[in-house]
Design a protein around this motif. Structure first.
Motif, PDB file in Angstrom:
ATOM      1  N   THR A 124       0.831  -1.202   0.000  1.00  0.00           N
ATOM      2  CA  THR A 124       0.000   0.000   0.000  1.00  0.00           C
ATOM      3  C   THR A 124       0.867   1.253   0.000  1.00  0.00           C
ATOM      4  O   THR A 124       0.601   2.232  -0.714  1.00  0.00           O
ATOM      5  CB  THR A 124      -0.934  -0.003   1.225  1.00  0.00           C
ATOM      6  OG1 THR A 124      -1.725  -1.193   1.204  1.00  0.00           O
ATOM      7  CG2 THR A 124      -1.826   1.215   1.215  1.00  0.00           C
ATOM      8  N   LYS A 125       1.926   1.231   0.822  1.00  0.00           N
ATOM      9  CA  LYS A 125       2.826   2.390   0.872  1.00  0.00           C
ATOM     10  C   LYS A 125       3.533   2.605  -0.462  1.00  0.00           C
ATOM     11  O   LYS A 125       3.712   3.740  -0.914  1.00  0.00           O
ATOM     12  CB  LYS A 125       3.855   2.191   1.980  1.00  0.00           C
ATOM     13  CG  LYS A 125       3.268   2.294   3.375  1.00  0.00           C
ATOM     14  CD  LYS A 125       4.343   2.083   4.436  1.00  0.00           C
ATOM     15  CE  LYS A 125       3.750   2.180   5.838  1.00  0.00           C
ATOM     16  NZ  LYS A 125       4.781   1.959   6.885  1.00  0.00           N
ATOM     17  N   GLU A 126       3.947   1.526  -1.076  1.00  0.00           N
ATOM     18  CA  GLU A 126       4.609   1.652  -2.378  1.00  0.00           C
ATOM     19  C   GLU A 126       3.659   2.232  -3.431  1.00  0.00           C
ATOM     20  O   GLU A 126       4.063   3.065  -4.261  1.00  0.00           O
ATOM     21  CB  GLU A 126       5.102   0.278  -2.820  1.00  0.00           C
ATOM     22  CG  GLU A 126       6.278  -0.247  -1.989  1.00  0.00           C
ATOM     23  CD  GLU A 126       6.709  -1.629  -2.420  1.00  0.00           C
ATOM     24  OE1 GLU A 126       6.026  -2.210  -3.301  1.00  0.00           O
ATOM     25  OE2 GLU A 126       7.722  -2.137  -1.880  1.00  0.00           O
ATOM     26  N   LYS A 127       2.414   1.864  -3.372  1.00  0.00           N
ATOM     27  CA  LYS A 127       1.439   2.394  -4.303  1.00  0.00           C
ATOM     28  C   LYS A 127       1.242   3.907  -4.103  1.00  0.00           C
ATOM     29  O   LYS A 127       1.095   4.671  -5.046  1.00  0.00           O
ATOM     30  CB  LYS A 127       0.105   1.676  -4.155  1.00  0.00           C
ATOM     31  CG  LYS A 127       0.106   0.217  -4.601  1.00  0.00           C
ATOM     32  CD  LYS A 127       0.248   0.149  -6.136  1.00  0.00           C
ATOM     33  CE  LYS A 127       0.230  -1.287  -6.609  1.00  0.00           C
ATOM     34  NZ  LYS A 127       0.378  -1.382  -8.096  1.00  0.00           N
ATOM     35  N   LEU A 128       1.249   4.276  -2.808  1.00  0.00           N
ATOM     36  CA  LEU A 128       1.085   5.714  -2.492  1.00  0.00           C
ATOM     37  C   LEU A 128       2.247   6.509  -2.996  1.00  0.00           C
ATOM     38  O   LEU A 128       2.082   7.648  -3.505  1.00  0.00           O
ATOM     39  CB  LEU A 128       0.905   5.886  -0.973  1.00  0.00           C
ATOM     40  CG  LEU A 128      -0.443   5.396  -0.378  1.00  0.00           C
ATOM     41  CD1 LEU A 128      -0.398   5.496   1.134  1.00  0.00           C
ATOM     42  CD2 LEU A 128      -1.584   6.191  -0.963  1.00  0.00           C
ATOM     43  N   LYS A 129       3.468   5.991  -2.858  1.00  0.00           N
ATOM     44  CA  LYS A 129       4.637   6.726  -3.337  1.00  0.00           C
ATOM     45  C   LYS A 129       4.591   6.875  -4.868  1.00  0.00           C
ATOM     46  O   LYS A 129       4.995   7.892  -5.416  1.00  0.00           O
ATOM     47  CB  LYS A 129       5.897   5.969  -2.936  1.00  0.00           C
ATOM     48  CG  LYS A 129       6.208   6.077  -1.449  1.00  0.00           C
ATOM     49  CD  LYS A 129       7.503   5.328  -1.121  1.00  0.00           C
ATOM     50  CE  LYS A 129       7.814   5.422   0.361  1.00  0.00           C
ATOM     51  NZ  LYS A 129       9.070   4.676   0.696  1.00  0.00           N
ATOM     52  N   GLU A 130       4.150   5.855  -5.518  1.00  0.00           N
ATOM     53  CA  GLU A 130       4.083   5.924  -6.967  1.00  0.00           C
ATOM     54  C   GLU A 130       3.062   6.973  -7.432  1.00  0.00           C
ATOM     55  O   GLU A 130       3.289   7.642  -8.436  1.00  0.00           O
ATOM     56  CB  GLU A 130       3.703   4.542  -7.535  1.00  0.00           C
ATOM     57  CG  GLU A 130       4.800   3.490  -7.358  1.00  0.00           C
ATOM     58  CD  GLU A 130       4.353   2.130  -7.883  1.00  0.00           C
ATOM     59  OE1 GLU A 130       3.190   2.038  -8.343  1.00  0.00           O
ATOM     60  OE2 GLU A 130       5.160   1.185  -7.840  1.00  0.00           O
ATOM     61  N   THR A 131       2.004   7.081  -6.715  1.00  0.00           N
ATOM     62  CA  THR A 131       0.979   8.044  -7.104  1.00  0.00           C
ATOM     63  C   THR A 131       1.420   9.483  -6.804  1.00  0.00           C
ATOM     64  O   THR A 131       0.963  10.420  -7.471  1.00  0.00           O
ATOM     65  CB  THR A 131      -0.335   7.767  -6.360  1.00  0.00           C
ATOM     66  OG1 THR A 131      -0.087   7.748  -4.952  1.00  0.00           O
ATOM     67  CG2 THR A 131      -0.924   6.448  -6.793  1.00  0.00           C
ATOM     68  N   GLN A 132       2.278   9.677  -5.832  1.00  0.00           N
ATOM     69  CA  GLN A 132       2.759  11.019  -5.498  1.00  0.00           C
ATOM     70  C   GLN A 132       3.814  11.450  -6.536  1.00  0.00           C
ATOM     71  O   GLN A 132       4.047  12.583  -6.732  1.00  0.00           O
ATOM     72  CB  GLN A 132       3.368  11.033  -4.099  1.00  0.00           C
ATOM     73  CG  GLN A 132       2.299  10.860  -3.007  1.00  0.00           C
ATOM     74  CD  GLN A 132       2.902  10.811  -1.629  1.00  0.00           C
ATOM     75  OE1 GLN A 132       4.126  10.803  -1.474  1.00  0.00           O
ATOM     76  NE2 GLN A 132       2.067  10.729  -0.608  1.00  0.00           N
TER      77      GLN A 132
END
Length: 268
Positions: free
Chosen positions: A260-268
């Motif tokens: 989930t955290k990796e997905k958030l970083k990618e979206t930022q």
């Protein structure tokens, strides 16, 4: 005095003078009717004997008739029997099993000579007693409420009964299930029995039991279904599995959070 004698003689010899009554004749005439009356009233002993003999014969005949009727009723009652739906009847004569098998309905057997036993041939569900097994690594576990649904072939009943007795189903099915289950557990570890190969136990045991029935009972019993629940293992091992499951759950949660955290970083 000299003239008295002729007078007595004259009186005694006179025919016109009444003679004194003859008492002996009177008694005889009186007793005769009484004798006749007595002879009429006395019973005839021969007739009495014939009547008594006739009564005894009637009683004997009546007793024989009653005994015959009683024996007939007892024979009918003992020979009459009913086979219920879903069962068949097998017969014993003087303890020896006969080849005769009857379908549901009313039947008769030889009274006081034959006996019968009903055998269920429709599908039957049986829950076995607890089975204790030991795994390859020496851990004891207990299988509870193993359930088997079986059906008996009618044409094989007499043969199986003659070989294994009335409890042939226990010998050919339930004892074999226990045996195969113990063999399976003895060849696998507690982790395989309890976790990794648990789903394979039912099919493995079922197939091996079918093979035994075919070999020992000529396929006379069909196993329609077999249910083996998860075994009860020692409390400490069960607690370890619980902790492992908790740790595995935590690991899954951590991995999911990481993704989930990796997905958030990618979206930022």
């Amino acid at each position: 005095l000299p003239g008295a004698l002729p007078i007595f003689s004259q009186v005694a010899g006179d025919d016109n003078i009444d003679n004194p009554p003859h008492y002996q004749d009177i008694l005889t005439e009186t007793a005769e009717p009484q004798r006749q009356k007595t002879s009429i009233e006395m019973p005839d002993l021969e007739s009495c004997g014939q009547v008594f003999k006739g009564n005894a014969t009637c009683k004997l005949v009546s007793a024989l008739v009653v005994v015959a009727v009683g024996v007939t009723i007892a024979c009918v009652v003992d020979s009459y029997h009913k086979i219920n739906e879903g069962n068949v009847g097998i017969y014993y004569r003087h303890g020896a099993l006969q080849d005769r098998v009857t379908d549901p309905g009313v039947h008769f057997l030889q009274p006081f000579i034959e006996d019968y036993v009903e055998v269920m041939v429709r599908p039957d569900t049986f829950t076995m007693e607890d089975v204790i097994t030991v795994t390859k690594d020496g851990v004891e576990n207990r299988f509870k409420e193993i359930t088997a649904i079986t059906r008996i072939r009618k044409d094989k009943i007499v043969e199986m009964t003659r070989k294994y007795g009335p409890e042939f189903k226990r010998v050919l099915v339930f004892d074999r299930i226990v045996e195969e289950l113990r063999i399976f557990c003895a060849n696998h570890t507690i982790d395989e029995v309890y976790k990794t190969k648990f789903l394979a136990i039912v099919e493995k045991v079922k197939e091996r039991v079918k093979t035994s029935i075919q070999r020992l009972g000529d396929g006379g019993i069909e196993i329609l279904n077999l249910v083996i629940p998860k075994p009860v293992i020692p409390a400490d091992i069960a607690e370890n599995y619980k902790q492992v499951k908790v740790q595995w759950t935590k690991q899954l949660v951590a991995e999911q959070e990481k993704l989930t955290k990796e997905k958030l970083k990618e979206t930022q």
